[in-house]
Design an enzyme around this catalytic site. Sequence first.
Site, short mmCIF file in Angstrom:
data_model
loop_
_atom_site.label_atom_id
_atom_site.label_comp_id
_atom_site.label_asym_id
_atom_site.label_seq_id
_atom_site.Cartn_x
_atom_site.Cartn_y
_atom_site.Cartn_z
N LEU A 158 0.81 -1.21 0.00
CA LEU A 158 0.00 0.00 0.00
C LEU A 158 0.85 1.27 0.00
O LEU A 158 0.55 2.24 -0.72
CB LEU A 158 -0.95 -0.02 1.20
CG LEU A 158 -1.82 1.21 1.41
CD1 LEU A 158 -2.64 1.52 0.17
CD2 LEU A 158 -2.73 1.00 2.62
N CYS A 194 23.50 1.17 15.16
CA CYS A 194 23.33 0.58 13.83
C CYS A 194 21.92 0.91 13.32
O CYS A 194 20.93 0.72 14.02
CB CYS A 194 23.52 -0.93 13.94
SG CYS A 194 23.23 -1.82 12.41
N GLN A 217 1.69 -0.60 13.95
CA GLN A 217 1.97 -1.84 13.26
C GLN A 217 2.36 -1.58 11.81
O GLN A 217 2.05 -0.53 11.25
CB GLN A 217 0.76 -2.77 13.30
CG GLN A 217 0.34 -3.16 14.70
CD GLN A 217 -0.94 -3.96 14.71
OE1 GLN A 217 -1.25 -4.67 13.77
NE2 GLN A 217 -1.70 -3.84 15.80
N ASP A 241 3.83 1.68 -1.20
CA ASP A 241 4.38 1.84 -2.55
C ASP A 241 3.34 2.45 -3.48
O ASP A 241 3.64 3.33 -4.29
CB ASP A 241 4.82 0.49 -3.11
CG ASP A 241 6.06 -0.06 -2.43
OD1 ASP A 241 6.46 0.49 -1.39
OD2 ASP A 241 6.62 -1.05 -2.94
#
Length: 429
Positions: A127, A366, A251, A129
């Site tokens: 979605l 990192c 989420q 994208d």
Amino acid sequence: MSHFKYPVKYFCGQRLLMHSEQYIQQSLRIVSNDFPIVGETGIDGLLIDFNCGLRLQIPEGNWHVRIVDAESGLLFLDRDASGITFVSLEKFYVEWEIALWLNGELVFYHQFDPRGQKIHFNLSKALGDILALLPYVEQFRRTFDCEVTCSSAFPCRDIIQTYYPHIQLTDTPINGDDPLPPPPEDSYACYYLSAIRARPTATTADMRIVPLELVGQTILCSSKLRRPSKKIFTPTAPRSIEQKYVCIGVQASANPKCWLNPGGWDQVIDYLKSLGYRVLCIDKDRSSTNWNMTVEMPKGAEDFSGDYTLIDRVNQLAYADFFIGISSALAWLAWSVDIPVVLISGLTAPWYEFDTPYRVYNPLVCHGCFNHRPHDVHQILECLEHKDAAERVGERLYECSKKISARSVIGAIEQLIADHNLLEGRRGN
């Protein structure tokens, strides 16, 4: 059974990679090329179309074929041929120029030109994208004055119908892991728009180093296509919540993209409530489990989860003061609605998603391996730096996310509130 009458020969402008079987197979993961070539040329047995690359069927005979890029002059193919089907590995926009000689006489010439033609787009299943790439589809339609059809995942169809009324949806949506549908038979050209980097000839650039907001430019890479203006999704319904509120989304499609600092969301929600805000969690589900981890709706948030349409979510977001979330579709939807977005990210580099001044990440640990480490689509969300030494440095697994502090997120919220004067005369309301 193959729809091609003759054996297939794949060709590619990147000559060093042409003979790699693995490279060819990765390229063909975009969509099967094995559907009929339908473009008539007026010459018996000679067919051509541009549906997911250039596809050219050459009948038996003393033929010579020459294929170049009309914009750059790059030579793709220059050889004799008979009884063969040529398919390009390049699936992005190329201004193809094809010339064919039969018995030494030029009998066919065509230069790719989408103006006034029917162009089909298969949109990614992701979605986020889709929301990033749709403006390029509309810009392509406007630039070339062409008729555009589109296959899209089902949840996005109402977004396209509402905010992109000139893009025609096909009857067959893209569903889950089903194979991508072939384009309509009368399509002049077809493109697959996705940011997944396991498809090496779908785009002109390494997707690790391109912001998602610009991926469309690397696929539809005509010099004539300018970067589109941002499309703003306006609400379709009046405000339904009287009090001031903030929307959150905790989420994502894969939980390693989430903010994994234990208790982080609870602290942020307590802070927002102290300012008088209602905090609405608009994730689809209250809880999700994948990649061996579970992410749940924070206890202090109001439960607005459920099977809402994307238009419903637009209407919820449009009246919120701002959105707080992660690298997910909801963040892209909030960006499309044009409200301020606090974006918490560790897995992706700080430049990867859309531009927001309220990006929160920890540069001292990192981070950003999604963009700087080589990997394939199946590794895309593993902790690439530390997964092989889990017992020795287990505390460093996903430190990019776990070590983003609640204080950092609250600091971004404070700056957002100050920038937009959101609490002026309203504290405690």
